[in-house]
Scaffold this active site. Sequence first.
Site, PDB file in Angstrom:
ATOM      1  N   CYS A  28       0.816  -1.199   0.000  1.00  0.00           N
ATOM      2  CA  CYS A  28       0.000   0.000   0.000  1.00  0.00           C
ATOM      3  C   CYS A  28       0.856   1.257   0.000  1.00  0.00           C
ATOM      4  CB  CYS A  28      -0.874   0.034   1.243  1.00  0.00           C
ATOM      5  SG  CYS A  28      -0.754  -1.408   2.244  1.00  0.00           S
ATOM      6  N   ARG A  54      -0.980   2.966  -5.664  1.00  0.00           N
ATOM      7  CA  ARG A  54      -0.354   1.858  -4.919  1.00  0.00           C
ATOM      8  C   ARG A  54      -1.386   0.934  -4.288  1.00  0.00           C
ATOM      9  NH1 ARG A  54       5.107   2.638  -3.677  1.00  0.00           N
ATOM     10  NH2 ARG A  54       4.888   1.083  -2.049  1.00  0.00           N
ATOM     11  N   TRP A 101      -3.896  -1.785  -0.422  1.00  0.00           N
ATOM     12  CA  TRP A 101      -4.118  -2.801  -1.458  1.00  0.00           C
ATOM     13  C   TRP A 101      -4.013  -4.128  -0.742  1.00  0.00           C
ATOM     14  CZ3 TRP A 101      -5.524  -3.213  -6.462  1.00  0.00           C
ATOM     15  CH2 TRP A 101      -5.202  -4.375  -7.160  1.00  0.00           C
ATOM     16  N   ASN A 127       3.307  -0.292   5.386  1.00  0.00           N
ATOM     17  CA  ASN A 127       3.360  -0.956   4.087  1.00  0.00           C
ATOM     18  C   ASN A 127       4.374  -2.070   4.207  1.00  0.00           C
ATOM     19  OD1 ASN A 127       3.527  -1.653   1.352  1.00  0.00           O
ATOM     20  ND2 ASN A 127       5.030  -0.076   0.945  1.00  0.00           N
ATOM     21  N   GLY A 128       3.976  -3.286   3.902  1.00  0.00           N
ATOM     22  CA  GLY A 128       4.902  -4.411   3.999  1.00  0.00           C
ATOM     23  C   GLY A 128       4.219  -5.614   4.605  1.00  0.00           C
ATOM     24  N   GLU A 507       5.107 -16.535 -23.755  1.00  0.00           N
ATOM     25  CA  GLU A 507       4.969 -15.247 -23.070  1.00  0.00           C
ATOM     26  C   GLU A 507       5.809 -14.173 -23.774  1.00  0.00           C
ATOM     27  OE1 GLU A 507       2.906 -14.053 -21.186  1.00  0.00           O
ATOM     28  OE2 GLU A 507       3.824 -12.342 -20.198  1.00  0.00           O
ATOM     29  N   LYS A 511       4.174 -10.751 -25.305  1.00  0.00           N
ATOM     30  CA  LYS A 511       4.616  -9.396 -24.915  1.00  0.00           C
ATOM     31  C   LYS A 511       4.969  -8.586 -26.157  1.00  0.00           C
ATOM     32  CE  LYS A 511       3.365  -9.293 -21.780  1.00  0.00           C
ATOM     33  NZ  LYS A 511       2.713 -10.093 -20.799  1.00  0.00           N
ATOM     34  N   GLU A 514       1.795  -7.768 -28.299  1.00  0.00           N
ATOM     35  CA  GLU A 514       0.758  -6.876 -27.772  1.00  0.00           C
ATOM     36  C   GLU A 514       1.231  -5.441 -27.570  1.00  0.00           C
ATOM     37  OE1 GLU A 514      -0.821  -7.670 -23.858  1.00  0.00           O
ATOM     38  OE2 GLU A 514       1.087  -8.431 -23.156  1.00  0.00           O
ATOM     39  N   HIS A 530       8.271 -29.452 -37.734  1.00  0.00           N
ATOM     40  CA  HIS A 530       7.037 -30.036 -38.274  1.00  0.00           C
ATOM     41  C   HIS A 530       6.214 -29.012 -39.051  1.00  0.00           C
ATOM     42  CE1 HIS A 530       7.757 -33.779 -36.209  1.00  0.00           C
ATOM     43  NE2 HIS A 530       8.039 -33.089 -35.119  1.00  0.00           N
ATOM     44  N   LYS A 631      -6.938  -3.613 -19.589  1.00  0.00           N
ATOM     45  CA  LYS A 631      -6.215  -4.332 -18.533  1.00  0.00           C
ATOM     46  C   LYS A 631      -7.011  -5.536 -18.060  1.00  0.00           C
ATOM     47  CE  LYS A 631      -2.887  -4.972 -15.616  1.00  0.00           C
ATOM     48  NZ  LYS A 631      -1.726  -5.680 -16.180  1.00  0.00           N
TER      49      LYS A 631
HETATM   50  C1  F6R Z   1      -1.049  -9.841 -21.374  1.00  0.00           C
HETATM   51  C2  F6R Z   1      -2.146  -9.681 -20.445  1.00  0.00           C
HETATM   52  C3  F6R Z   1      -3.380 -10.462 -20.704  1.00  0.00           C
HETATM   53  C4  F6R Z   1      -3.941 -11.017 -19.403  1.00  0.00           C
HETATM   54  C5  F6R Z   1      -5.268 -11.708 -19.624  1.00  0.00           C
HETATM   55  C6  F6R Z   1      -5.804 -12.316 -18.351  1.00  0.00           C
HETATM   56  O1  F6R Z   1       0.036  -9.038 -21.024  1.00  0.00           O
HETATM   57  O2  F6R Z   1      -2.059  -8.947 -19.512  1.00  0.00           O
HETATM   58  O3  F6R Z   1      -3.148 -11.492 -21.603  1.00  0.00           O
HETATM   59  O4  F6R Z   1      -3.000 -11.903 -18.856  1.00  0.00           O
HETATM   60  O5  F6R Z   1      -6.206 -10.804 -20.127  1.00  0.00           O
HETATM   61  O6  F6R Z   1      -5.991 -11.364 -17.371  1.00  0.00           O
HETATM   62  P1  F6R Z   1      -6.167 -11.760 -15.856  1.00  0.00           P
HETATM   63  O7  F6R Z   1      -4.885 -12.379 -15.405  1.00  0.00           O
HETATM   64  O8  F6R Z   1      -6.508 -10.494 -15.146  1.00  0.00           O
HETATM   65  O9  F6R Z   1      -7.280 -12.743 -15.812  1.00  0.00           O
END
Ligand code: F6R
Length: 636
Positions: A28, A54, A101, A127-128, A507, A511, A514, A530, A631
């Site tokens: 937090c 935070r 948080w 915080n911690g 992954e 990255k 996207e 293949h 997000k």
């Molecule tokens: C990629 C990314 C998305 C999420 C996906 C699932 O960088 O952030 O692929 O991983 O939308 O999101 P959560 O984990 O919130 O269910």
Amino acid sequence: MLKILISVSELIKTYITGRTNEKGFDMCGIFGCIMENGKAAPVIHASMKRLEYRGYDSVGIATVSNGKLTVKKDQGKIDDVHKIVNLDDLPGSIGIGHTRWATHGAPLKVNAHPHVDCNGETAVVHNGIIENYAELRSELENRNHTFVSKTDTEVVPHLIEEAFKKNPTWTLTEAFVDAVKKLEGSYALAVISAKEPDKIVCARNESPLVIGVCEKATYCASDLTAFLPMTNKAVMINDGELVILTPGHYEIRRIQDGSEVIRKPEIIDWTPEMAVKQGYPHFMLKEIHEQPETLRNTLRAQGHYLDLLSTFLDRASEVFLVACGTSYHACLAGSYMFSKLAFLPTYPVYASEFVEQHGKSVNIDSTILAVSQSGETADTLGAVMCSQQRAATILGLTNTVGSTLTRVSRVYIGQQSGPEIGVAATKTFTSQLSVMAQLALKLSTKRGKCSQDEMDTLAEKLELLPETVEAIILTQEEKVKQLAKKYRDAKIFFFLGRGINTATAYEGRLKLMEIAYVPAIAFPAGESKHGPISLIEPGFPVVFICPKDGATHKTLIGNIMEMKARGASIISIIEEDDEEIKALSDDYVEVPKGIPEVLSPIPFVIPLQMLAYHIASLRGLDVDQPRNLAKSVTVE
Ligand code: F6R
């Protein structure tokens, strides 16, 4: 049916209550303000707003005036809480504030900071994570202290009260030092007391703390964003130090021996926007750099919950690991961990496919471990709801306590990464991987599948990963930047790994696609021959993930040769002394030696995150908010 008969008492409790995870660990923002005159509360309120990134599930302020401590706090976002309780309306020119948080435990008013002692005289924000809080709490309860919250923090005001009880002539600083010396774990703490209303005392161990100084006021905060509009003079506090704040002055001392530390303020020339990102140009880069800290947090004090989750996994007839995007990649890596360490077969499934693929067969003997940073992803929740209707056991792994996933899970574990603002998941991915590794180790011990020596070595290596990741960021980022310059205009990338690092390859691809909008493909390296290898022509960049430990190293060399023979540019992520692969590579990034293969996705993904970030940033793209993405994806 078996699950209902489980004899472990905690599991029965879990089953009956539907919830177990009640402890209140926090990540937090803290803030303290002491002024020569004027009202502190509005200043604290405004500063908490700047720290809201935070954490934002509860908020609270405490001030001292006329020998009396006043506290206002509640669950919810700052603006919502303010509408109800008027956070500006607290008397006095000294106070502390907190924005929370929750990473374990419900974000309830009772768990919101500040926390106070039995007499309501001393208030603390934190915080911690205090690791030994359970022992301290039971000692204090034996001495008739009454606790009202489920947080670890609440032990601190009671420890201070206890110190005063034993030594009535002590100052607040002496009582605080006595309390802090008993704490194990991480903390940035700020304390005020009606007993000594002319100072704030704060201390730091492994959680950020910075002091801001004006002519007639002094501030302490989790980061300087909080006080930047008031002052640009900042003093960074180190681990093991405490600070006594009076209006316009500060005194730093070492906690251990009380000796004074002289440190002058630095002038900070950041804009407020830069300050929120702590000087980083983007949240994503900040979050990549936060990983040593977030991993440390994830590795702390999870024992009880890991134990519960692993007991459920142990008793399941079939286990599905269900998630989307990056969280799915954590599940894929997790399935290798469970299989290799605990001999437990698990099925990683894309949540968006789960209902079609398994919706009819999932049943009371199935266990679903749903993994979701946000805990709100519609596809993941869809799979969970379908399984729940068919009486399957739902377990959760999430970064968002209070999210829908935590409410529908029989048991959940908070991954403790703190808020992630960049749309691309980075720090939450490595935290998810580290929880998976901890779970697999627990399960392995439970099932007696690996030797004690092997377990001990893996546990030690896991503990060392925050340092390993730190070393990679410190020593390799320049190199990755050079790579990003070299390949910034590449039209397509190929990512290859074997075994558990198939997940790392996926992954790395996600990255790059996207945030840099570079088309990329990823396969288990053995699959490339293949079909996908037909794409290769001279100069085609192929990234190989090459841990040295384990059986995959040798076969990977073969795969690299295949690509090299067709003119590909080989970019390898290797261990420091891997001369064999170095010699075959056009470019390489090194990670420290001696990483067990089963843990390798955590350090090996770091260069891939940095590569995607630097290519996107060189291309001038909106790294934190890539086009077409959100997000949290709350539609199916
Ligand atoms: C990629 C990314 C998305 C999420 C996906 C699932 O960088 O952030 O692929 O991983 O939308 O999101 P959560 O984990 O919130 O269910």
